[in-house]
Motif scaffolding. Sequence first.
Motif, PDB file in Angstrom:
ATOM      1  N   SER A  74       0.814  -1.221   0.000  1.00 23.23           N
ATOM      2  CA  SER A  74       0.000   0.000   0.000  1.00 23.23           C
ATOM      3  C   SER A  74       0.846   1.269   0.000  1.00 23.23           C
ATOM      4  O   SER A  74       0.430   2.300  -0.531  1.00 23.23           O
ATOM      5  N   CYS A 169     -16.563  -3.730  -6.621  1.00 22.16           N
ATOM      6  CA  CYS A 169     -15.420  -3.403  -7.469  1.00 22.16           C
ATOM      7  C   CYS A 169     -15.831  -2.446  -8.572  1.00 22.16           C
ATOM      8  O   CYS A 169     -17.006  -2.384  -8.953  1.00 22.16           O
ATOM      9  N   PHE A 171     -14.175  -1.085 -12.437  1.00 23.28           N
ATOM     10  CA  PHE A 171     -13.117  -1.358 -13.408  1.00 23.28           C
ATOM     11  C   PHE A 171     -13.513  -0.804 -14.759  1.00 23.28           C
ATOM     12  O   PHE A 171     -14.653  -0.409 -15.001  1.00 23.28           O
ATOM     13  N   TYR A 194      -2.058  -4.187  -6.552  1.00 20.19           N
ATOM     14  CA  TYR A 194      -1.743  -3.169  -5.552  1.00 20.19           C
ATOM     15  C   TYR A 194      -2.651  -3.387  -4.345  1.00 20.19           C
ATOM     16  O   TYR A 194      -3.880  -3.389  -4.470  1.00 20.19           O
ATOM     17  N   PHE A 197      -4.854   0.162  -1.642  1.00 22.27           N
ATOM     18  CA  PHE A 197      -4.583   1.481  -2.198  1.00 22.27           C
ATOM     19  C   PHE A 197      -5.474   2.534  -1.544  1.00 22.27           C
ATOM     20  O   PHE A 197      -6.690   2.372  -1.446  1.00 22.27           O
ATOM     21  N   GLY A 204      -6.097  -3.382  -5.980  1.00 27.67           N
ATOM     22  CA  GLY A 204      -6.211  -2.824  -7.323  1.00 27.67           C
ATOM     23  C   GLY A 204      -5.491  -3.759  -8.268  1.00 27.67           C
ATOM     24  O   GLY A 204      -4.556  -4.461  -7.878  1.00 27.67           O
ATOM     25  N   TRP A 205      -5.909  -3.778  -9.514  1.00 25.27           N
ATOM     26  CA  TRP A 205      -5.263  -4.670 -10.474  1.00 25.27           C
ATOM     27  C   TRP A 205      -5.111  -4.000 -11.831  1.00 25.27           C
ATOM     28  O   TRP A 205      -5.834  -3.064 -12.169  1.00 25.27           O
ATOM     29  N   ILE A 217     -10.348  -1.763  -9.268  1.00 25.35           N
ATOM     30  CA  ILE A 217     -10.072  -1.700  -7.843  1.00 25.35           C
ATOM     31  C   ILE A 217     -11.259  -2.324  -7.124  1.00 25.35           C
ATOM     32  O   ILE A 217     -12.415  -2.093  -7.478  1.00 25.35           O
ATOM     33  N   GLU A 219     -13.090  -3.405  -3.378  1.00 21.55           N
ATOM     34  CA  GLU A 219     -13.196  -3.214  -1.934  1.00 21.55           C
ATOM     35  C   GLU A 219     -13.726  -4.526  -1.373  1.00 21.55           C
ATOM     36  O   GLU A 219     -14.923  -4.812  -1.424  1.00 21.55           O
ATOM     37  N   TYR A 237     -10.846   5.036  -7.205  1.00 24.38           N
ATOM     38  CA  TYR A 237     -10.512   4.518  -8.534  1.00 24.38           C
ATOM     39  C   TYR A 237      -9.876   5.601  -9.405  1.00 24.38           C
ATOM     40  O   TYR A 237      -8.864   5.358 -10.072  1.00 24.38           O
ATOM     41  N   TYR A 240      -6.476   6.224  -8.216  1.00 23.10           N
ATOM     42  CA  TYR A 240      -5.676   5.048  -8.568  1.00 23.10           C
ATOM     43  C   TYR A 240      -5.111   5.197  -9.974  1.00 23.10           C
ATOM     44  O   TYR A 240      -3.920   4.979 -10.214  1.00 23.10           O
TER      45      TYR A 240
END
Length: 402
Positions: A74, A169, A171, A194, A197, A204-205, A217, A219, A237, A240
Amino acid sequence: MTYDVVVVGAGPAGATAAKFLAEKGVKTLLIDKRMYPRDKPCGGVLSVRTLKRFPYISDDLIDSYSFGGSITSSSLMYKVQLQKEKPIAAFVLRKNFDQGLVKRAIQSGTTFRDGTAAVDIQRRKDVVKISLNDGESIESQLVIGADGIWSTVAKNSGLGQHYPRIGRCLFQEYPLASNLLDQYFSEKRLFQFYLKFMGIDGIGWVFPKKDSVNIGIGEIQPLVSHPTKRPHLKEAYNNYLLVLKEKKMIPPTIKGGTIQGGVLPLHPLEKTFADRVVLCGDAAGLMNPLTGDGIHYAMSSGKFAAEVCTEALEADDTSAVFLSKYQRLWKDDFGEEITLCAYILKRILKHGDEKYIKLLSKDTQIVDMLLYMVNNQVRIHDYKWKLVKRFISIYFKDILGV
């Protein structure tokens, strides 16, 4: 109209169940409320073990293969990196992947009806009556609920609901030129993870594919005691994306479009079977709470459901007692894995992720052990203590200086 089995929901769980049922000569109806092909909120990653278990997932369903990636803490201070000579994961576009699985079910003899929703399930002594959204009613001996986290089958069968134990999520799938994909993610299509974050209790991806990159991302545990201290998921997001651009982890030309969202279960339901009913995939809550991966569990549970339902029809016994074998199968296969990942998640949320990523970054053997375990269907209890011992030895050596 009557069928042996009606499968509600045509995602990976439902399509897999229908395929294996039809191959056994079971008269199967597969329905989905959406019109196909349809998209699905998802990162679209498959583990190698999924490809091994389901060899009919051919290259036409795969968008790209990944040979490695990184996991960053993080604080962005610590990073675990790995890269292999062979692929360790595959990326898919869910619109194409799910459509391909449905086609394979149809080719096996399944009857498929899209744009068809089950609005009511009534279990009777000798049959299940399914009421559809067009006013039609159909009957079957068994129903497989693969209709997602808000499962109508689960609700009407008294098996419970997932709320409030859910994750969320956001994305977006960004089209990207191949030269930029090669520049930022190499031809090996290296993924990025990640942790936590901006204080988000999740990950996160960044998943690079053939002609696009999926950035999201999630949650994983949104319901905490002080929600006002956490940023809104959409705000997180957007930030991010900004951080990834500043760190030159993604191309600066990527611009925000229509952000898609999804909801994820965090824990399996206590019971995933009842008289004449079994639940698969998200409907059963079968998802990895640590990574958000659900496709492997969905397809595996669909296969197990098909096996047990076929046996139930042959034995002329569709009772909950007989169908309980289904839950024993999936628990024996990956139940302990879900439990262990939930425990790890709880520890990370309570104590932070920094020391864990620092440990992993200092010992590639742990990473290799984890990777082998994930991609080779190794049962958790066979590897768990090896991993624990390795973690302890590295902790005392590198953290405490002993």
